[in-house]
Every structure is written in structure tokens, then in C-alpha cells.
Enzyme design. Structure first.
Site, PDB file in Angstrom:
ATOM      1  N   ASP A 208       0.818  -1.220   0.000  1.00 17.88           N
ATOM      2  CA  ASP A 208       0.000   0.000   0.000  1.00 17.88           C
ATOM      3  C   ASP A 208       0.853   1.271   0.000  1.00 17.88           C
ATOM      4  O   ASP A 208       0.318   2.369  -0.025  1.00 17.88           O
ATOM      5  CB  ASP A 208      -0.923  -0.011   1.235  1.00 17.88           C
ATOM      6  CG  ASP A 208      -1.962   1.109   1.219  1.00 17.88           C
ATOM      7  OD1 ASP A 208      -2.514   1.392   0.139  1.00 17.88           O
ATOM      8  OD2 ASP A 208      -2.204   1.701   2.281  1.00 17.88           O
ATOM      9  N   SER A 232      -6.768   5.399  -0.043  1.00 17.49           N
ATOM     10  CA  SER A 232      -7.070   4.086  -0.606  1.00 17.49           C
ATOM     11  C   SER A 232      -8.538   3.745  -0.352  1.00 17.49           C
ATOM     12  O   SER A 232      -9.051   3.973   0.752  1.00 17.49           O
ATOM     13  CB  SER A 232      -6.175   3.017   0.031  1.00 17.49           C
ATOM     14  OG  SER A 232      -4.810   3.315  -0.149  1.00 17.49           O
ATOM     15  N   GLN A 282      -5.545  -1.937  -6.719  1.00 20.56           N
ATOM     16  CA  GLN A 282      -6.073  -0.994  -5.740  1.00 20.56           C
ATOM     17  C   GLN A 282      -6.722   0.179  -6.448  1.00 20.56           C
ATOM     18  O   GLN A 282      -6.262   0.610  -7.517  1.00 20.56           O
ATOM     19  CB  GLN A 282      -4.951  -0.460  -4.828  1.00 20.56           C
ATOM     20  CG  GLN A 282      -5.437   0.457  -3.719  1.00 20.56           C
ATOM     21  CD  GLN A 282      -4.298   0.952  -2.846  1.00 20.56           C
ATOM     22  OE1 GLN A 282      -3.661   1.947  -3.147  1.00 20.56           O
ATOM     23  NE2 GLN A 282      -4.040   0.237  -1.754  1.00 20.56           N
TER      24      GLN A 282
END
Length: 289
Positions: A208, A232, A282
């Protein structure tokens, strides 16, 4: 609290079990406005893995970031045992902070078995070896002269060594010509031990950190004054082969589309021999500030 950032990461992933299928994770008090999403995803996966057979490694996870977490406030992870089959195990995890759900994760674990065939895509391009590249902090220092105090503190706490395969762009003319692609070498800054679950959750943490860079590259410098507030929204990973997160891995990233305030990014993670280890997707939210 240990001083080494890699040891701190292992400590962060060592959750306290407070009841059957209920775990509590620390959330360090830091200057950030919200808890780092990779931390929540990594801790949630630890809690799921602690309720499964160690002989069944995780093969996929799908997660949603629902609310920003507050630094310094513990996070409780509630695990639901959805399925325990002959080959697959499924767990659903809800992360709760101060009575509010901030994150959901579903993870699937698979008993290893022989396959009838195998193939993979190679990295999109050849990149320099990590030892020939400057660290992220050194590259920023080469442009700014020195790191701002907040960045210097962040660099000292960073559990992963990050090295961009391409020179960071600062000139607006370079940014306008850039494709939405990025590649970085990464590894933990110190040993993480020998527990495969720790390495899987540490890489989940790292996944991430830079993936949404690919969305921003054609728009603004990656480091400096941001023109967008970024968060995110969801995160998915597929784990293909065993690996160690304290050995160099290449994170090959691209963004196929950004529109409507959201940007999609895809990543493929390889070891130094070019074997694909993990696939990542993502979506992020981007709002002008």
C-alpha cells in the site's frame, strides 16, 4: 519499543489475542492524520492467519477501507470463520476502532497442491539492480538539499528500503510527458524472522506504500506539495509463490485509468530472478486540495 524499524514492524504485526477470534493491534501515535492503510491490512491478515492451519498459506485477499483510522488508538480485529474446507479456508475480518468499523477484509487460504501447468508474464521492462539506485531519502535530498524535519523523522521510522527504478520527476514539463507507470525495488530494512505469515503480512503492509504513485506520476511530483488529497478505497492481492519480505523484490506498477475522482492501479511483484510472487490491484480516491 524496539529501535530498529523492521523489528518495530514485526512488533506491530504481533497482535494481542483478547478473546476467541478477537485480536487487538496497536496503532502508533504519529503525525499522520490517519492510520496507514497497509498497517490495517497487514494486521487484519495476521488475525485471519492466526485462526487457520499454518499449512494453508493465504492465496488471496479482498479488502475495503471504510473509514480513516485514528493514530494512537488500538484497533480490534474480529474474525469470522466463514469456511473450513478440505482444500480452502475462508476468513472474514472486521476492524473496529472506538466502536466504528473502519476496514473489512476477506482472505482465502489454500492447501498447497501440484499444478498441471505453469506460466507467468515477465516484468514489463528491465530495470537497474537495487544496489545501483539511491534510497528514496537520498534521492529527495539530492533535489531539496535536505529532508524537511517531518520527512526525516518518517525516513528513520520507515520499515522498508524503497528505491525507484526511474529518477523522480520534479519539472512540470517532465511530468506532463510521463506515462502512468512506476517501478520500485523494496525490502525490509532488517530481518523479519522465519514465520511465513509475518513475511506475507509485512509485504501486504508494503503493497500500500507506492501503488497509487502510478496514478499521480502524470499529474504532479510524487514528493513535495500535493495538489490532491489521496486515500485508498479498496485493495486486492493474490499470492502466487512463497517469498521473504526482507529480500529485494521489484514492484512493477501501472495505472490503466483515472476518472471521476478515482484512480485504478495494478501491481506485479517479482523476486530478483524474475519470478512473479504477488499480484495487486487498488483503487484510490483523489480530491483536489
Amino acid at each position: 519499543m524496539t529501535a530498529n524499524p523492521a523489528e518495530r514492524l514485526v512488533d506491530l504485526l504481533d497482535l494481542e489475542q483478547i478473546e476467541v477470534d478477537i485480536f487487538r493491534g496497536r496503532s502508533p501515535e504519529e503525525s499522520a492524520q490517519r492510520v496507514f492503510g497497509g498497517q490495517v491490512a497487514g494486521q487484519a491478515l495476521v488475525s485471519a492467519g492466526r485462526t487457520t492451519d499454518p499449512g494453508r498459506p493465504v492465496h488471496s485477499l479482498h479488502a475495503y477501507f471504510l473509514r480513516p483510522g485514528r493514530p494512537g488508538v488500538p484497533i480490534v480485529y474480529q474474525v469470522e470463520r466463514v469456511r473450513d474446507g478440505r482444500s480452502f479456508t475462508t476468513r472474514r475480518v472486521t476492524a473496529v476502532q472506538q466502536g466504528r468499523t473502519i476496514f473489512n477484509l476477506t482472505a482465502s487460504f489454500h492447501k498447497p497442491e501440484p499444478g498441471g501447468f505453469t506460466h507467468q508474464l515477465p516484468p514489463a521492462r528491465q530495470v537497474p539492480e537495487p544496489e545501483s539506485l539511491p534510497s528514496l531519502a537520498d534521492e529527495i535530498r539530492s533535489h531539496l538539499g535536505e529532508l524537511p524535519e517531518e520527512w526525516e523523522l518518517l525516513a528513520r521510522r520507515q520499515p522498508f528500503d524503497i528505491r525507484y527504478a526511474d529518477r523522480l520527476r520534479w519539472d512540470p514539463r517532465e511530468i506532463a510527458e510521463a506515462e502512468p507507470r512506476s517501478a520500485v525495488w523494496m525490502r525490509a530494512v532488517g530481518p523479519l524472522g522465519d514465520d511465513p505469515l509475518v513475511h506475507t503480512c509485512a509485504l501486504t503492509y508494503a503493497s500500500d506504500m507506492t501503488l497509487l504513485d502510478a496514478v499521480r506520476i502524470p499529474v504532479e511530483p510524487l514528493w513535495g506539495q500535493r495538489g490532491f488529497d489521496m486515500a485508498s478505497l479498496d485493495h486486492a492481492m493474490w499470492f502466487h509463490r512463497p517469498f521473504r519480505a526482507d529480500e529485494w523484490f521489484l514492484y512493477d506498477q501501472e495505472s490503466p485509468i483515472a476518472t471521476g475522482g478515482r484512480g485504478l492501479a495494478r501491481g506485479r511483484i517479482y523476486d530478483r530472478e524474475g519470478r512473479m510472487l504477488v499480484s495487486v490491484v487498488q483503487e484510490g480516491l483523489f480530491r483536489a486540495v
